[in-house]
Design an enzyme around this catalytic site. Structure first.
Site, PDB file in Angstrom:
ATOM      1  N   LYS A 211       0.893  -1.175   0.000  1.00 22.15           N
ATOM      2  CA  LYS A 211       0.000   0.000   0.000  1.00 22.15           C
ATOM      3  C   LYS A 211       0.927   1.220   0.000  1.00 22.15           C
ATOM      4  CE  LYS A 211      -1.762   3.040   2.007  1.00 22.15           C
ATOM      5  NZ  LYS A 211      -1.607   4.468   1.596  1.00 22.15           N
TER       6      LYS A 211
ATOM      7  N   GLY B  42       7.196   4.907   7.929  1.00 24.53           N
ATOM      8  CA  GLY B  42       6.400   6.123   7.956  1.00 24.53           C
ATOM      9  C   GLY B  42       6.586   6.833   9.282  1.00 24.53           C
TER      10      GLY B  42
ATOM     11  N   GLU C  91       3.855   8.385  14.653  1.00 24.96           N
ATOM     12  CA  GLU C  91       2.440   8.429  15.051  1.00 24.96           C
ATOM     13  C   GLU C  91       1.642   7.295  14.383  1.00 24.96           C
ATOM     14  OE1 GLU C  91       0.871  12.191  13.936  1.00 24.96           O
ATOM     15  OE2 GLU C  91      -1.164  11.621  14.525  1.00 24.96           O
TER      16      GLU C  91
ATOM     17  N   GLY D 288       2.926   4.650  13.052  1.00 22.90           N
ATOM     18  CA  GLY D 288       3.542   3.399  13.523  1.00 22.90           C
ATOM     19  C   GLY D 288       2.883   2.888  14.799  1.00 22.90           C
TER      20      GLY D 288
ATOM     21  N   GLU E 172       9.800   1.087  10.658  1.00 21.82           N
ATOM     22  CA  GLU E 172      10.887   2.058  10.425  1.00 21.82           C
ATOM     23  C   GLU E 172      10.235   3.423  10.517  1.00 21.82           C
ATOM     24  OE1 GLU E 172      13.905   1.123  10.056  1.00 21.82           O
ATOM     25  OE2 GLU E 172      13.861  -0.884   9.203  1.00 21.82           O
TER      26      GLU E 172
ATOM     27  N   CYS F 160      14.203  10.227   6.534  1.00 20.07           N
ATOM     28  CA  CYS F 160      13.957   9.882   7.944  1.00 20.07           C
ATOM     29  C   CYS F 160      15.205  10.005   8.797  1.00 20.07           C
ATOM     30  CB  CYS F 160      13.414   8.473   8.017  1.00 20.07           C
ATOM     31  SG  CYS F 160      14.424   7.313   7.094  1.00 20.07           S
TER      32      CYS F 160
ATOM     33  N   GLU G 108      10.315  16.031  14.509  1.00 16.68           N
ATOM     34  CA  GLU G 108      10.769  15.786  13.146  1.00 16.68           C
ATOM     35  C   GLU G 108      10.089  16.793  12.221  1.00 16.68           C
ATOM     36  OE1 GLU G 108       9.500  12.087  11.178  1.00 16.68           O
ATOM     37  OE2 GLU G 108      11.608  11.891  10.657  1.00 16.68           O
TER      38      GLU G 108
HETATM   39  P1  NAD Z   1       2.822   8.530   7.226  1.00 19.32           P
HETATM   40  O1  NAD Z   1       3.081   7.769   8.476  1.00 19.32           O
HETATM   41  O2  NAD Z   1       1.828   9.611   7.276  1.00 19.32           O
HETATM   42  O3  NAD Z   1       2.326   7.540   6.063  1.00 19.32           O
HETATM   43  C1  NAD Z   1       3.055   6.411   5.699  1.00 19.32           C
HETATM   44  C2  NAD Z   1       2.133   5.417   5.045  1.00 19.32           C
HETATM   45  O4  NAD Z   1       1.165   4.981   5.986  1.00 19.32           O
HETATM   46  C3  NAD Z   1       1.347   5.968   3.857  1.00 19.32           C
HETATM   47  O5  NAD Z   1       1.252   4.950   2.858  1.00 19.32           O
HETATM   48  C4  NAD Z   1      -0.006   6.250   4.453  1.00 19.32           C
HETATM   49  O6  NAD Z   1      -1.054   6.209   3.506  1.00 19.32           O
HETATM   50  C5  NAD Z   1      -0.124   5.102   5.436  1.00 19.32           C
HETATM   51  N1  NAD Z   1      -1.068   5.329   6.537  1.00 19.32           N
HETATM   52  C6  NAD Z   1      -1.375   6.495   7.141  1.00 19.32           C
HETATM   53  N2  NAD Z   1      -2.281   6.278   8.121  1.00 19.32           N
HETATM   54  C7  NAD Z   1      -2.541   4.962   8.128  1.00 19.32           C
HETATM   55  C8  NAD Z   1      -3.365   4.121   8.921  1.00 19.32           C
HETATM   56  N3  NAD Z   1      -4.121   4.600   9.906  1.00 19.32           N
HETATM   57  N4  NAD Z   1      -3.360   2.795   8.659  1.00 19.32           N
HETATM   58  C9  NAD Z   1      -2.592   2.292   7.686  1.00 19.32           C
HETATM   59  N5  NAD Z   1      -1.795   3.021   6.906  1.00 19.32           N
HETATM   60  C10 NAD Z   1      -1.755   4.346   7.127  1.00 19.32           C
HETATM   61  O7  NAD Z   1       4.255   9.009   6.756  1.00 19.32           O
HETATM   62  P2  NAD Z   1       4.624   9.886   5.493  1.00 19.32           P
HETATM   63  O8  NAD Z   1       4.122  11.259   5.808  1.00 19.32           O
HETATM   64  O9  NAD Z   1       4.208   9.229   4.238  1.00 19.32           O
HETATM   65  O10 NAD Z   1       6.212   9.815   5.533  1.00 19.32           O
HETATM   66  C11 NAD Z   1       6.990  10.605   6.344  1.00 19.32           C
HETATM   67  C12 NAD Z   1       7.369   9.876   7.626  1.00 19.32           C
HETATM   68  O11 NAD Z   1       7.992   8.637   7.343  1.00 19.32           O
HETATM   69  C13 NAD Z   1       8.373  10.645   8.446  1.00 19.32           C
HETATM   70  O12 NAD Z   1       7.983  10.640   9.799  1.00 19.32           O
HETATM   71  C14 NAD Z   1       9.671   9.865   8.305  1.00 19.32           C
HETATM   72  O13 NAD Z   1      10.573   9.964   9.323  1.00 19.32           O
HETATM   73  C15 NAD Z   1       9.170   8.487   8.130  1.00 19.32           C
HETATM   74  N6  NAD Z   1      10.152   7.706   7.391  1.00 19.32           N
HETATM   75  C16 NAD Z   1      10.880   6.771   8.067  1.00 19.32           C
HETATM   76  C17 NAD Z   1      11.835   6.030   7.398  1.00 19.32           C
HETATM   77  C18 NAD Z   1      12.646   4.983   8.102  1.00 19.32           C
HETATM   78  O14 NAD Z   1      13.226   4.154   7.451  1.00 19.32           O
HETATM   79  N7  NAD Z   1      12.693   4.955   9.398  1.00 19.32           N
HETATM   80  C19 NAD Z   1      12.022   6.216   6.046  1.00 19.32           C
HETATM   81  C20 NAD Z   1      11.261   7.187   5.390  1.00 19.32           C
HETATM   82  C21 NAD Z   1      10.314   7.903   6.081  1.00 19.32           C
END
Ligand code: NAD
Length: 506
Positions: free
Chosen positions: A185, A238, A241, A243, A260, A294, A395
């Protein structure tokens, strides 16, 4: 390359074929460089996710992939890597027009990382110890015992918008190598390249149903995937929050989860650092992809003896970064991914000013010919940041560097570790002993010494603390996509040799 004129159309990729959403609805993908619609993508529904999970389950249970030999799977992964090279230009374009990543980075680095990871993972899969035999021991009784590593089953992968292809591949490569089926997804800003990867995988020999992609809202299709009883594992990248929410939702079916998450990674500049390396290294660490990484080095701790010099040199070098349309191969920094992200980042910059940090450079949205409709923010550096300020704790995910002064190394280490995150950390010094001493004290999953953003396909990446758990990349990643079975074969053929039965019988 020129900007896209034609609006692209992408259906969902389920069971080896393209198909529209069950609702017939689509959503727009916006080019962050100019705010224009570049693609219309089928908006997946809960029913579409159900179909994808069923296809993945059916393919897994049939054994068409899960029971192939490691050699057969490795061959297909290598073919997939070749397919990516053949289609590199298209993938680079799709990634740039949706994520705002520069073609300079995606073409020169991301594509190579995808190919290298698939090829390394194929090699690891051939070398992997699928069966471990234990020695025959006297207690409790002689037996042959083996530990088998088996695929987990159906993996659900949920990915963010910053590095859509790479972060999907970090999950896909080990999941496929170990024989799992997968449903991805992708984030709604950036589903294009992941959808294309699924098509290329099938063309490379990955059987239908093994790799499915359903784009759509996280809180409907994402949650259907996480709570589905036929899904065995969720791999998520992602925000911290989301996570937390995923961990809660996954507990309903006791799914294994790897996370992650976010970061606020510190680097410590010791007084003896080679500033010729450190200044460009720090800027690369924080401004790559406009800070939307990230593990960006967003907090730099600088010794008081070199503090003003470092600030001056950082600001001067930052002003030389060329900002513009990511499709221009000479551009080093493109836009933020969305208008929403632009507002968030500008809000953090305002908070930094309000809290009394000293703005050394940047701080504004960029306007000018060709840039007015894009989501561009200047490379921004704050000095005199205190570690309890919002810009040092949260962040930002934008091009904002917080520079913090320290007086002694112990203080620097305390400040570096004073965060809920633990994804990466770094140290700049000419002294190898001090470098490793500091590295030992830093509570982070990756420590870079005199470097930043250096990933290797054979070195594990993941978080300490609230940056998540589990590791991607390297041999460790393969373990995350297997489960362990212990098989015991009794070598005692006589009842009299089985005294333990006496615990309830005889
Ligand atoms: P996000 O957490 O908003 O979204 C990530 C994914 O989760 C998207 O596909 C989104 O549609 C999905 N999602 C959102 N709410 C959901 C729910 N309730 N249930 C299931 N899926 C859901 O993150 P983002 O804004 O896309 O990305 C930025 C974040 O990702 C930053 O906080 C960054 O630090 C983190 N990130 C971490 C790494 C790592 O390897 N640690 C790498 C890249 C990004």
């Amino acid at each position: 390359m020129t900007t896209a004129v034609q609006v692209l159309e992408f259906p969902l990729f389920i069971d080896g074929t393209w198909r529209p959403s069950s609702s017939g609805e689509t959503f727009n993908v916006i080019n962050p460089a100019d705010g224009e619609v570049v693609a219309k993508v089928a908006k997946g529904t809960r029913e579409d996710m159900e179909a994808a999970v069923q296809a993945a389950r059916k393919s897994f249970d049939s054994g068409i992939w899960s029971r192939k030999t490691p050699q057969e799977r490795a061959k297909i992964l290598i073919a997939f890597s070749h397919k990516i090279i053949e289609h590199a230009q298209e993938l680079v374009f799709l990634e740039a027009i949706s994520s705002g990543g520069t073609v300079r980075r995606i073409a020169n680095s991301d594509i190579l990382q995808l190919v290298d990871l698939l090829q390394q993972t194929a090699k690891f899969a051939l070398e992997y110890q699928y069966v471990q035999s234990l020695p025959v021991v006297a207690f409790p009784q002689p037996s042959n015992n083996q530990i088998w590593r088996e695929p987990i089953g159906v993996v659900g992968a949920i990915t963010p918008w910053n590095f859509p292809m790479i972060l999907a591949m970090w999950k896909l490569a080990p999941a496929l190598a170990m024989g799992n089926s997968i449903v991805v997804k992708p984030a709604s800003n950036t589903p294009l390249s992941t959808l294309k990867l699924a098509e290329l995988a099938v063309q490379s020999g990955v059987p239908a149903g093994v790799f499915n992609v359903v784009a759509g809202p996280g809180n409907s299709v994402g949650e259907t995937l996480i709570t589905h009883p036929l899904v065995d594992k969720i791999a998520f990248t992602g925000s911290t929050e989301v996570g937390r929410r995923i961990m809660q939702l996954a507990s309903g079916t006791v799914k294994r989860v790897t996370l992650e998450l976010g970061g606020k990674s510190p680097s410590i500049v010791l007084p003896d650092a080679d500033l010729e390396l450190a200044i460009p290294g720090i800027l690369f660490g924080v401004f790559l992809h406009s800070g939307q990484v990230c593990e960006s080095g967003t907090r730099v701790l600088v010794h008081e003896s070199i503090y003003e010099e470092v600030l001056e040199r950082l600001a001067a070098a930052a002003s030389a970064i060329k900002i513009g349309n990511p499709l221009d191969e000479t551009v080093g920094m493109g836009p933020l991914v969305s208008e929403q992200q632009l507002e968030t980042v500008l809000g953090y910059i305002e908070a930094g000013i309000q809290e009394g940090a000293r703005l050394v450079c940047g701080g504004k949205r960029i306007s000018g010919p060709g840039l007015n409709k894009g989501f561009y923010v200047e490379p921004t550096i704050f000095a005199d940041v205190q570690n309890d300020m919002k810009i040092a704790r949260e962040e930002i995910f934008g091009p904002v560097l917080s520079v913090i002064k320290y007086s002694n190394p112990e203080e620097a280490i305390t400040l570096a570790n004073d965060t809920i995150y633990g994804l990466a950390a770094g140290v700049w010094t000419r002294d190898v002993n001090k470098a490793y001493q500091v590295a030992r004290e830093l509570r982070a999953g990756t420590v870079w010494i005199n470097d930043w953003h250096m990933f290797r396909s054979d070195a594990p990446f993941g978080g300490y603390k609230q940056s998540g758990f589990g590791r991607e990349l390297g041999r460790h990643a393969l373990d995350e996509y297997t489960q362990i079975k212990h098989v015991h074969y009794s070598l005692t053929t006589e009842l009299s040799q089985r005294p333990w039965l006496g615990a309830i019988l005889f």
